[in-house]
Design an enzyme around this catalytic site. Structure first.
Site, PDB file in Angstrom:
ATOM      1  N   CYS A   2      51.588 -44.827  62.387  1.00  0.00           N
ATOM      2  CA  CYS A   2      50.806 -43.717  62.884  1.00  0.00           C
ATOM      3  C   CYS A   2      51.297 -43.298  64.264  1.00  0.00           C
ATOM      4  CB  CYS A   2      49.331 -44.117  62.966  1.00  0.00           C
ATOM      5  SG  CYS A   2      48.698 -44.855  61.440  1.00  0.00           S
ATOM      6  N   GLY A 359      67.704 -53.849  57.482  1.00  0.00           N
ATOM      7  CA  GLY A 359      68.340 -55.039  58.042  1.00  0.00           C
ATOM      8  C   GLY A 359      68.848 -54.816  59.451  1.00  0.00           C
TER       9      GLY A 359
END
Length: 628
Positions: A2, A359
């Site tokens: 958010c 990653g």
């Protein structure tokens, strides 16, 4: 995931200000919005729904509605903390992690932060005491939190651009930091390129009350517990368990989760672990007919583990056309060329999923993955063999001689690591900055600016010092910054399982000989990965996030854009344009000045977006309107 905004003690500010501030960061949360105001403070929230989609509205209140929370991120151990709070008598109305924060703050105050595992930034306003608890930024800076404090006006938010909507925000360039930006390609401190705008640092929180702001650290990564008895096999065993546990924690969501995939070990390892839990779609980006593309590697790997990989292509037009927009979303100038690929990767990924594993970040910094760490071995040998006074003489003499094999080693061998480590002058060194700055008196010592970071690990071996420096600069201010901004520009939540406090806690115990050998990086992680992945993937040399930008700079179509920008009013304002022309000419003639050129170019674009010369055009508003 958010975004939030807020301000205090501004009775003269129009009521709609908080709505306009939140609208500026609508991209962080297009699913929902809500607001709070009590005459003393105002808070706004934009939500991207990931967990408990029907509930979890913010701003969120405690039982008597005296404390108000806005929160950005994910708390991966919230269920355990929730159980602990329920046993203490707290009642929960939702199943969202944000409610754990507001009750946890009631129960433990700032000590709550010691319990959290995740990526987060949150703020709690206490209407009784009128205190704002800037309840921190996560341990490594995955999620952003800024505040503006000029002594009269105080506001906070997930992104700086939201401050533009506040009538009392004074937008001023922090010109003194320009040489620091030219050194690092980012600002490695709480300062920003906007005056009186500050980052909350990783592992830090703020308290604001009665017009005063204090910052405190609740966490600081350290290497105080290295265990020299550990072996590569033992460390690989532990890494296997940690990665498995972290990926499981990062998969928690009530929406579909995807994963980024390059050709490297880190994203391959993360995807492989995630695929053991459920089928997962991966997404890769590359260039058609280009030696820089990793798509063949990533697609082949996805097939080997039985997962679907989506290939995404981009070209030079895509790259250069999006740069002004990228600078808008970045907030602060950042010249990492891979940010453009990341923008397009997240844009396409967001069409299929709302959450993606990555990653990127963590593995190289924690486990010793950068090739530059290998330099520590020969330099430490040299320092043991040759006394410091002799090294200084050799360095001084070599510096005055014509170019010869070994000159650079001798010159650098006479320098302390805090000056020698290439990240300290990642783009422009001191002499380069003297040439390129319009006002050389602005120049300053970038090594002195970050000396305190090396001081924290004085006495440790050189590789450990380099890793510590990267964990406190490169990781939060470059890798994680661009990951957050480029993904949230496209309303996509990116999670980084290898940037995790449990993973980091173990990595801090690893001795050097389980991190690198004289010719191989992150050996324990590779050993763990080799047990899970095809050998060619586990042992593949690191490529990073490559692009053809160096060759594109010489392409007449893009070269002309850069030349025009280098002779703009903005360029004339800050830089010696004759030196900019020289950098371009050298690059055209075979000397790679890509990073220098790109750093200047993107800074100018950033400045033109946020400080448009032609205010009638209002460049930043044009960019904003096209995206929101």
């Amino acid at each position: 995931m958010c975004g939030f905004v807020g301000y205090v003690n501004q009775e003269d500010v129009p009521e709609e200000t908080i709505n306009h501030m939140a609208d500026r960061i609508k991209h962080r949360g297009p699913d929902d919005e809500a607001y709070f105001a009590d005459g003393k403070a105002a808070m706004g929230f934009r939500r991207l729904s990931i967990i408990d989609l029907a509930h979890g509205k913010q701003p969120m209140f405690n039982e008597d509605e005296t404390k108000v929370l806005t929160f950005n991120g994910e708390i991966y151990n919230y269920q355990e903390i929730r159980k602990e709070l329920q046993d203490m008598g707290y009642h929960f109305r939702t199943d969202v992690d944000s409610e754990v924060l507001i009750h946890g703050y009631q129960a433990w105050g700032a000590d709550l932060l010691q319990k959290l595992r995740g990526m987060f930034a949150f703020v709690i306003y206490d209407s009784k005491t009128q205190e704002v608890f800037g309840g921190a930024r996560d341990h490594f800076g995955i999620k952003p939190l800024y505040y503006y404090d000029d002594g009269d006006t105080f506001m906070w938010g997930s992104e700086i651009k939201s401050f533009l909507e506040h009538p009392n925000f004074k937008k001023e360039l922090n010109l003194s930091l320009l040489p620091i930006h030219l050194s690092f390609e980012f600002i490695p401190s709480s300062e920003t390129m906007f005056k009186n705008v500050f980052k909350v640092l990783p592992g830090q929180y703020f308290l604001h009350k009665d017009g005063k702001t204090e910052t405190h650290h609740y966490y600081k990564f350290n290497y105080d517990h290295i265990d020299e008895t550990q072996t590569v096999e033992e460390d690989a065993d532990k890494i296997e368990k940690l990665v498995d546990n972290s990926v499981k924690a990062h998969m928690i969501a009530d929406v579909e989760v995807g994963s980024f995939l390059s050709s490297g070990i880190d994203s391959s390892y993360v995807l492989n672990e995630a695929s053991k839990l459920k089928p997962i779609q991966s997404f890769s980006i590359g260039f058609k007919n280009s030696k820089y593309s990793e798509l063949s590697w990533s697609t082949e790997f996805a097939k080997e583990i039985g997962q679907k990989n989506t290939e995404i292509y981009m070209n030079g037009d895509d790259y250069f056309d999006i740069l002004p927009t990228m600078m808008y979303y970045m907030d602060e100038p950042l010249s990492n060329p891979s940010a453009i690929q990341l923008y397009y990767l997240t844009k396409r990924t967001s069409e299929s999923v709302k959450v993606a594993l990555s990653g990127e970040g963590g593995a190289d910094e924690f486990f010793g993955g950068y090739n530059t760490y290998l330099e520590a071995i020969p330099f430490e040998r040299y320092q043991k063999m040759v006394p410091k006074p002799i090294r200084k003489v050799l360095g001084a003499v070599a510096g005055k001689m014509p170019r010869f094999h070994g000159k650079r080693f001798l010159v650098r061998g006479a320098q302390p690591l805090s000056e020698r480590y290439y990240r300290v002058n990642y783009v422009f060194n001191y002499d380069d900055r003297n040439k390129v700055l319009k006002d050389p008196s602005l120049n300053r010592d970038s090594g002195a600016y970050t000396q305190h970071i090396f001081d924290d690990v004085a006495g440790k071996d050189e590789m450990t010092q380099m890793q510590y420096f990267d964990i406190n600069t490169w990781l939060p201010f470059d890798i994680l910054h661009k990951a957050d901004r480029m993904s949230m520009a496209n309303s996509l939540e990116v999670r980084t399982p290898l940037v995790d406090k449990e993973v980091a806690a173990f990595a801090a115990t690893m001795p050097v000989n389980t991190r690198i050998t004289p010719d191989e990086t992150k050996i324990s992680l590779r050993t763990a990965a080799e047990r899970q992945l095809p050998k060619k993937t586990a042992l593949k040399e690191k490529m990073g996030f490559p692009s053809p930008i160096a060759s594109w700079i010489n392409d007449p179509k893009y070269h002309e854009r850069i030349v025009k920008t280098f002779h703009s009013d903005t360029a004339e304002k800050f830089f010696n344009t004759a030196e900019l022309d020289r950098l371009l000419d050298e690059h055209s003639n075979g000397k790679s000045n890509m990073q220098k050129i790109f750093t200047i170019y993107t800074f100018i674009l950033w400045y033109q977006v946020y400080f448009p010369e032609d205010t009638s055009e209002k460049t930043i508003d044009l960019v904003h309107r096209t995206q929101v």
